[in-house]
Design a protein around this motif. Structure first.
Motif, mmCIF file in Angstrom:
data_model
loop_
_atom_site.group_PDB
_atom_site.id
_atom_site.type_symbol
_atom_site.label_atom_id
_atom_site.label_comp_id
_atom_site.label_asym_id
_atom_site.label_seq_id
_atom_site.Cartn_x
_atom_site.Cartn_y
_atom_site.Cartn_z
ATOM 1 N N PRO A 1 0.838 -1.202 0.000
ATOM 2 C CA PRO A 1 0.000 0.000 0.000
ATOM 3 C C PRO A 1 0.876 1.256 0.000
ATOM 4 O O PRO A 1 1.737 1.416 0.870
ATOM 5 C CB PRO A 1 -0.792 -0.107 1.306
ATOM 6 C CG PRO A 1 -0.634 -1.523 1.759
ATOM 7 C CD PRO A 1 0.715 -1.949 1.268
ATOM 8 N N LEU A 2 0.670 2.117 -0.977
ATOM 9 C CA LEU A 2 1.434 3.365 -1.055
ATOM 10 C C LEU A 2 0.591 4.477 -0.434
ATOM 11 O O LEU A 2 -0.018 5.300 -1.125
ATOM 12 C CB LEU A 2 1.806 3.673 -2.507
ATOM 13 C CG LEU A 2 2.716 2.640 -3.176
ATOM 14 C CD1 LEU A 2 3.085 3.074 -4.595
ATOM 15 C CD2 LEU A 2 3.970 2.377 -2.348
ATOM 16 N N HIS A 3 0.555 4.438 0.887
ATOM 17 C CA HIS A 3 -0.217 5.399 1.696
ATOM 18 C C HIS A 3 0.669 6.624 1.925
ATOM 19 O O HIS A 3 1.293 6.778 2.968
ATOM 20 C CB HIS A 3 -0.615 4.702 2.995
ATOM 21 C CG HIS A 3 -1.382 5.527 3.967
ATOM 22 N ND1 HIS A 3 -2.302 6.479 3.608
ATOM 23 C CD2 HIS A 3 -1.371 5.519 5.328
ATOM 24 C CE1 HIS A 3 -2.829 7.013 4.695
ATOM 25 N NE2 HIS A 3 -2.266 6.450 5.757
ATOM 26 N N ASN A 4 0.757 7.487 0.869
ATOM 27 C CA ASN A 4 1.645 8.653 0.875
ATOM 28 C C ASN A 4 3.102 8.227 1.096
ATOM 29 O O ASN A 4 3.810 8.762 1.959
ATOM 30 C CB ASN A 4 1.212 9.672 1.940
ATOM 31 C CG ASN A 4 -0.164 10.229 1.675
ATOM 32 O OD1 ASN A 4 -0.518 10.520 0.533
ATOM 33 N ND2 ASN A 4 -0.966 10.376 2.714
ATOM 34 N N ARG A 5 3.532 7.260 0.307
ATOM 35 C CA ARG A 5 4.909 6.782 0.395
ATOM 36 C C ARG A 5 5.343 6.254 -0.969
ATOM 37 O O ARG A 5 4.581 6.330 -1.931
ATOM 38 C CB ARG A 5 5.064 5.712 1.475
ATOM 39 C CG ARG A 5 4.055 4.593 1.417
ATOM 40 C CD ARG A 5 4.167 3.677 2.633
ATOM 41 N NE ARG A 5 5.447 3.001 2.692
ATOM 42 C CZ ARG A 5 5.704 1.837 2.091
ATOM 43 N NH1 ARG A 5 4.761 1.222 1.380
ATOM 44 N NH2 ARG A 5 6.894 1.285 2.172
ATOM 45 N N HIS A 6 6.561 5.741 -1.043
ATOM 46 C CA HIS A 6 7.086 5.286 -2.324
ATOM 47 C C HIS A 6 7.916 4.017 -2.147
ATOM 48 O O HIS A 6 8.322 3.672 -1.035
ATOM 49 C CB HIS A 6 7.943 6.372 -2.993
ATOM 50 C CG HIS A 6 9.244 6.624 -2.262
ATOM 51 N ND1 HIS A 6 9.364 7.575 -1.274
ATOM 52 C CD2 HIS A 6 10.477 6.039 -2.375
ATOM 53 C CE1 HIS A 6 10.597 7.581 -0.813
ATOM 54 N NE2 HIS A 6 11.302 6.654 -1.460
ATOM 55 N N VAL A 7 8.148 3.342 -3.268
ATOM 56 C CA VAL A 7 9.114 2.254 -3.348
ATOM 57 C C VAL A 7 10.023 2.565 -4.532
ATOM 58 O O VAL A 7 9.679 3.378 -5.402
ATOM 59 C CB VAL A 7 8.438 0.878 -3.519
ATOM 60 C CG1 VAL A 7 7.593 0.531 -2.301
ATOM 61 C CG2 VAL A 7 7.589 0.839 -4.788
ATOM 62 N N LEU A 8 11.166 1.911 -4.568
ATOM 63 C CA LEU A 8 12.128 2.122 -5.650
ATOM 64 C C LEU A 8 12.256 0.854 -6.485
ATOM 65 O O LEU A 8 12.320 -0.258 -5.942
ATOM 66 C CB LEU A 8 13.501 2.502 -5.086
ATOM 67 C CG LEU A 8 13.560 3.770 -4.221
ATOM 68 C CD1 LEU A 8 14.965 3.967 -3.673
ATOM 69 C CD2 LEU A 8 13.105 4.998 -5.009
#
Length: 392
Positions: free
Chosen positions: A256-263
């Motif tokens: 879940p991208l709850h105001n976040r990121h992955v690379l």
């Protein structure tokens, strides 16, 4: 009155607002049901009395029961009521649209010298026949597993080693009152044939709670992606319990991208995959929920390309300001039932497809994987999208 006296003024109650709303609702429903009723059963057509009486009873019963069915169906989450109300809404919308066009035909027939009752009967037959065909076709389109829509997107800042990265997009699955567990399994099977590096779901996953829609959402656990499976909330999550859906998607193996990121990395090149809450999150009053792009991008390099998941195309303004390379969204359903897309366009900057906003930012808007409400799609087919990202 002395100088020390204080007068307390109470704010005027906006007693007129509910009255205006109710009045507008009565007018809208009156037109929505009344125009088809008049077009199909006009006295000028001189139908036999039993036909006119039966048709009037049918329209009257539908009109009177519709508000209650919508309230119980979507307010109280009573699935059988929602199924009837949603189907009624879809059918009457199609009838309304083609009744209007039928009355344009009426003017043409009048100019051509065709008199009643033949003129009114031709208009009624036209309206009923076209509506019946579109309702049948629209139902098949809504219930089928979507076709794959393949789109190439050039991102000038994308590194060469990321060239050809495949992003599968699902959105607006709207698991709801109609049980579509088998459909959901079919969607999973199609996505798994795409060999995607990233699979995204941009919200409106369901209408109802996790407990209500658990079986329909279960096949999402079987979706395969080489690098990431990511999800953001849509506005319909905030009509229920958004946090439970975020938690459940994590249980199904999604991020879940709850105001976040992955690379996502290939060799020496990196893509930031960020996500924000839906724009209605803040007004929902749920603590910790609001669209916060700054938080989603915190800690990322300014020179890195960004793929942003945001449910509504209307969120593109913040993406442009932040220098996002590509935003992917849903929400519009492509209008779902023609010509509703004209009304969607009033609220959103785009209805479907790839568009450019500012010097750097592009926006891809999906027509949606499922449907909301009426089980119909007319001139707005659903899609599973495969975006292939290309470097300059």
């Amino acid at each position: 009155m002395s100088a020390t006296e204080t007068v307390t003024v109470r704010p005027a109650r906006r007693v007129g607002r509910p009255l205006v709303f109710i009045s507008a609702l009565i007018v809208v429903l009156g037109l929505l049901f009344g125009v088809p009723w008049w077009t199909l059963l006009s006295s000028a057509a001189q139908w036999p009395s039993p036909v006119g009486a039966a048709g009037s009873v049918l329209f009257g019963a539908a009109l009177l029961s519709f508000p209650a069915l919508m309230f119980y169906g979507h307010g109280r989450r009573v699935d059988w009521a929602a199924r009837i109300a949603d189907t009624t809404l879809g059918v009457v919308w199609v009838l309304f649209v083609w009744a209007i066009l039928g009355n344009v035909l009426r003017l043409g027939l009048a100019v051509a010298g065709v008199a009643d009752p033949a003129r009114s009967r031709v208009v009624a037959a036209f309206t009923l026949l076209v509506s019946a065909v579109l309702i049948g076709w629209g139902y098949v389109e809504a219930m089928r597993v979507p076709r794959v829509r393949r789109v190439e997107v050039v991102l000038p800042r994308l590194g060469r080693e990321l060239d050809g990265l495949k992003v599968a997009l699902l959105t607006d699955t709207h698991y709801g009152p109609i049980d579509r567990e088998r459909w959901s399994k079919g969607v999973t099977e199609v996505v798994n044939t795409l060999d995607a590096d990233i699979v995204c779901h941009t919200g409106d996953i369901a209408d109802g709670s996790v407990d209500q829609r658990r079986a329909q959402a279960a096949p999402l656990a079987d979706i395969r992606a080489r690098d990431a499976r990511v999800y953001v909330t849509g506005n319909h999550e905030y009509m229920g319990d958004a946090q439970n859906w975020l938690d459940h998607m994590r249980e199904l193996g999604w991020e879940p991208l709850h105001n976040r990121h992955v690379l996502v990395r290939r060799g020496g090149d990196t893509l930031v995959v960020a996500g924000v809450d839906d724009r209605t999150a803040k007004s929902s009053g749920r603590p910790g929920h609001q669209a916060d792009l700054d938080a989603a991008l915190a800690g990322t390099g300014a020179d890195l390309p960004v793929l942003l998941l945001a449910h509504q195309p209307q969120q593109i303004g913040a993406a442009v300001a932040a220098g996002v390379d590509l935003q992917i969204s849903g929400h519009t359903h492509g209008g779902q039932i023609w010509p509703f897309h004209y009304l969607v366009r009033v609220d959103q900057p785009t209805v479907q497809g790839l568009t450019r906003h500012g010097e750097r930012t592009q926006l891809y808007t999906s027509r949606g994987t499922g449907f909301w409400g009426p089980p119909l799609r007319v001139f707005a087919p659903s899609e599973i999208t495969l975006l292939t990202l290309r470097s300059a």
